[in-house]
Design an enzyme around this catalytic site. Sequence first.
Site, PDB file in Angstrom:
ATOM      1  N   GLN A  28       4.542  -8.271  25.277  1.00 42.06           N
ATOM      2  CA  GLN A  28       3.940  -8.471  24.119  1.00 42.06           C
ATOM      3  C   GLN A  28       4.267  -9.673  23.355  1.00 42.06           C
ATOM      4  OE1 GLN A  28       3.937  -4.129  23.394  1.00 42.06           O
ATOM      5  NE2 GLN A  28       2.111  -4.707  22.431  1.00 42.06           N
ATOM      6  N   GLY A  46       5.897   1.251  19.251  1.00 38.20           N
ATOM      7  CA  GLY A  46       6.698   0.612  20.631  1.00 38.20           C
ATOM      8  C   GLY A  46       6.227  -0.833  20.892  1.00 38.20           C
ATOM      9  N   HIS A  55       2.918   4.096  28.028  1.00 39.14           N
ATOM     10  CA  HIS A  55       2.268   3.011  27.495  1.00 39.14           C
ATOM     11  C   HIS A  55       2.894   1.708  27.573  1.00 39.14           C
ATOM     12  CE1 HIS A  55      -0.496   1.127  24.403  1.00 39.14           C
ATOM     13  NE2 HIS A  55       0.522   0.527  24.374  1.00 39.14           N
TER      14      HIS A  55
END
Length: 182
Positions: free
Chosen positions: A51, A46, A136
Amino acid sequence: MALLKILEVPHPLLKKKSEKIEVITDELRKTLNDMLETMYAAPGVGLAAPQIGLLKRMVVIDVSRENEPKKPYKMINPVIIDHGENLVVHDEGCLSVPEQYAPVERFETVTVEYLDENSKKQVLHADGLLSICIQHELEHLEGILFIDHLSKIKKDMIIRRVEKERRWKNSHQDKSNHQEEE
Protein backbone atom coordinates in the site's frame (compact mmCIF):
# COMPACT_ATOMS: atom_id res chain seq x y z
CA MET A 1 9.38 9.03 11.52
CA ALA A 2 7.61 10.08 8.36
CA LEU A 3 4.15 9.90 6.88
CA LEU A 4 4.14 7.82 3.71
CA LYS A 5 1.94 8.14 0.63
CA ILE A 6 -0.76 5.45 0.52
CA LEU A 7 -1.45 4.10 -2.97
CA GLU A 8 -5.08 3.99 -4.05
CA VAL A 9 -6.97 1.80 -6.52
CA PRO A 10 -6.43 1.18 -9.34
CA HIS A 11 -2.65 1.53 -8.80
CA PRO A 12 -0.98 -1.53 -10.41
CA LEU A 13 1.38 -2.24 -7.47
CA LEU A 14 -1.66 -3.08 -5.32
CA LYS A 15 -2.27 -6.12 -7.54
CA LYS A 16 1.28 -7.55 -7.34
CA LYS A 17 2.53 -10.30 -5.03
CA SER A 18 5.08 -9.27 -2.38
CA GLU A 19 8.51 -10.81 -1.86
CA LYS A 20 9.68 -12.59 1.27
CA ILE A 21 12.05 -10.57 3.45
CA GLU A 22 15.39 -12.32 3.90
CA VAL A 23 17.15 -9.91 6.30
CA ILE A 24 15.59 -7.53 8.82
CA THR A 25 17.59 -4.30 8.71
CA ASP A 26 17.43 -0.97 10.54
CA GLU A 27 16.00 0.53 7.35
CA LEU A 28 13.21 -2.06 7.40
CA ARG A 29 12.49 -1.29 11.09
CA LYS A 30 12.27 2.41 10.23
CA THR A 31 9.85 1.63 7.41
CA LEU A 32 7.67 -0.38 9.82
CA ASN A 33 7.61 2.58 12.22
CA ASP A 34 6.76 4.96 9.36
CA MET A 35 3.98 2.57 8.28
CA LEU A 36 2.54 2.60 11.81
CA GLU A 37 2.64 6.39 11.97
CA THR A 38 0.99 6.59 8.53
CA MET A 39 -1.70 4.08 9.54
CA TYR A 40 -2.53 5.98 12.75
CA ALA A 41 -2.65 9.31 10.90
CA ALA A 42 -4.91 8.01 8.11
CA PRO A 43 -6.63 6.74 10.42
CA GLY A 44 -6.72 2.98 9.93
CA VAL A 45 -6.24 -0.31 11.77
CA GLY A 46 -3.87 -1.99 9.31
CA LEU A 47 -1.40 -1.19 6.55
CA ALA A 48 0.54 -3.54 4.28
CA ALA A 49 3.82 -2.66 2.57
CA PRO A 50 2.34 -2.84 -0.97
CA GLN A 51 0.00 0.00 0.00
CA ILE A 52 3.03 2.28 0.28
CA GLY A 53 4.56 0.94 -2.94
CA LEU A 54 6.92 -1.57 -1.30
CA LEU A 55 6.48 -5.16 -2.49
CA LYS A 56 7.78 -6.76 0.71
CA ARG A 57 5.94 -9.19 2.99
CA MET A 58 5.29 -6.98 6.00
CA VAL A 59 2.24 -5.42 7.65
CA VAL A 60 1.40 -3.29 10.65
CA ILE A 61 -1.84 -3.68 12.60
CA ASP A 62 -3.40 -2.07 15.65
CA VAL A 63 -7.10 -2.65 16.34
CA SER A 64 -7.08 -1.03 19.80
CA ARG A 65 -9.85 1.49 20.38
CA GLU A 66 -9.21 5.21 20.81
CA ASN A 67 -9.57 5.09 24.62
CA GLU A 68 -7.32 2.02 25.00
CA PRO A 69 -3.52 1.81 25.08
CA LYS A 70 -2.05 1.19 21.62
CA LYS A 71 -1.19 -2.43 20.85
CA PRO A 72 0.65 -2.42 17.52
CA TYR A 73 1.78 -5.53 15.70
CA LYS A 74 4.66 -5.38 13.23
CA MET A 75 4.58 -8.57 11.19
CA ILE A 76 7.32 -9.66 8.82
CA ASN A 77 6.72 -12.64 6.50
CA PRO A 78 3.36 -13.40 8.17
CA VAL A 79 1.61 -16.67 7.32
CA ILE A 80 -1.76 -17.91 8.51
CA ILE A 81 -1.02 -21.41 9.82
CA ASP A 82 -4.51 -22.26 11.06
CA HIS A 83 -8.05 -20.92 11.10
CA GLY A 84 -11.33 -21.78 12.75
CA GLU A 85 -14.29 -23.28 10.92
CA ASN A 86 -16.74 -20.43 11.55
CA LEU A 87 -17.09 -17.62 9.06
CA VAL A 88 -18.24 -14.09 9.86
CA VAL A 89 -19.30 -11.22 7.63
CA HIS A 90 -17.85 -7.81 8.44
CA ASP A 91 -18.14 -4.46 6.68
CA GLU A 92 -14.58 -3.79 5.52
CA GLY A 93 -12.85 -0.70 4.31
CA CYS A 94 -9.29 -0.05 3.18
CA LEU A 95 -6.92 2.91 3.13
CA SER A 96 -6.23 2.11 -0.54
CA VAL A 97 -9.97 2.22 -1.29
CA PRO A 98 -10.82 5.36 0.70
CA GLU A 99 -14.28 5.89 2.19
CA GLN A 100 -15.70 2.72 0.58
CA TYR A 101 -17.05 -0.22 2.57
CA ALA A 102 -18.54 -3.60 1.71
CA PRO A 103 -19.39 -6.84 3.53
CA VAL A 104 -16.69 -9.52 3.26
CA GLU A 105 -16.76 -13.06 4.64
CA ARG A 106 -13.71 -14.11 6.68
CA PHE A 107 -12.71 -16.77 9.19
CA GLU A 108 -13.72 -15.84 12.72
CA THR A 109 -10.37 -16.97 14.14
CA VAL A 110 -6.87 -17.35 12.69
CA THR A 111 -3.44 -18.28 13.94
CA VAL A 112 -0.63 -16.35 12.28
CA GLU A 113 3.11 -16.99 12.43
CA TYR A 114 5.51 -14.14 11.70
CA LEU A 115 8.84 -12.56 12.57
CA ASP A 116 8.83 -9.45 14.72
CA GLU A 117 11.16 -6.52 14.06
CA ASN A 118 13.88 -8.25 16.13
CA SER A 119 13.80 -11.39 13.93
CA LYS A 120 12.03 -13.33 16.69
CA LYS A 121 9.41 -15.86 15.59
CA GLN A 122 5.94 -15.08 16.96
CA VAL A 123 2.69 -17.05 16.88
CA LEU A 124 -0.55 -15.16 17.46
CA HIS A 125 -4.04 -16.59 17.82
CA ALA A 126 -6.55 -13.89 16.88
CA ASP A 127 -10.31 -13.51 16.80
CA GLY A 128 -12.79 -10.74 16.14
CA LEU A 129 -11.56 -7.57 14.45
CA LEU A 130 -7.90 -8.60 14.83
CA SER A 131 -8.56 -11.85 12.92
CA ILE A 132 -10.40 -9.97 10.15
CA CYS A 133 -7.65 -7.34 9.93
CA ILE A 134 -4.90 -9.98 9.71
CA GLN A 135 -6.69 -11.76 6.86
CA HIS A 136 -7.30 -8.44 5.07
CA GLU A 137 -3.68 -7.26 5.38
CA LEU A 138 -2.15 -10.61 4.42
CA GLU A 139 -4.28 -10.62 1.25
CA HIS A 140 -2.57 -7.33 0.30
CA LEU A 141 0.71 -9.29 0.24
CA GLU A 142 -0.85 -11.52 -2.43
CA GLY A 143 -2.14 -8.59 -4.49
CA ILE A 144 -5.72 -9.09 -3.32
CA LEU A 145 -7.97 -6.24 -2.17
CA PHE A 146 -11.21 -6.58 -0.19
CA ILE A 147 -13.12 -5.40 -3.25
CA ASP A 148 -11.86 -8.49 -5.10
CA HIS A 149 -14.36 -10.45 -2.97
CA LEU A 150 -17.23 -8.50 -4.54
CA SER A 151 -19.01 -8.93 -7.85
CA LYS A 152 -17.32 -7.29 -10.83
CA ILE A 153 -20.12 -4.72 -11.03
CA LYS A 154 -19.77 -3.68 -7.37
CA LYS A 155 -15.96 -3.68 -7.58
CA ASP A 156 -15.94 -1.51 -10.73
CA MET A 157 -18.49 0.86 -9.18
CA ILE A 158 -16.32 1.35 -6.08
CA ILE A 159 -13.17 1.95 -8.16
CA ARG A 160 -15.03 4.55 -10.26
CA ARG A 161 -16.20 6.29 -7.05
CA VAL A 162 -12.65 6.43 -5.69
CA GLU A 163 -11.29 7.79 -8.99
CA LYS A 164 -14.09 10.39 -9.20
CA GLU A 165 -13.44 11.54 -5.61
CA ARG A 166 -9.68 11.75 -6.32
CA ARG A 167 -10.30 13.86 -9.46
CA TRP A 168 -12.64 16.12 -7.49
CA LYS A 169 -10.10 16.60 -4.68
CA ASN A 170 -7.28 17.24 -7.15
CA SER A 171 -9.29 19.82 -9.12
CA HIS A 172 -10.27 21.65 -5.92
CA GLN A 173 -6.70 21.50 -4.64
CA ASP A 174 -5.49 22.97 -7.96
CA LYS A 175 -8.03 25.80 -7.65
CA SER A 176 -6.99 26.61 -4.07
CA ASN A 177 -3.29 26.54 -5.06
CA HIS A 178 -4.05 28.87 -7.96
CA GLN A 179 -5.92 31.28 -5.65
CA GLU A 180 -3.01 31.32 -3.20
CA GLU A 181 -0.66 32.34 -6.03
CA GLU A 182 -2.79 35.36 -7.01
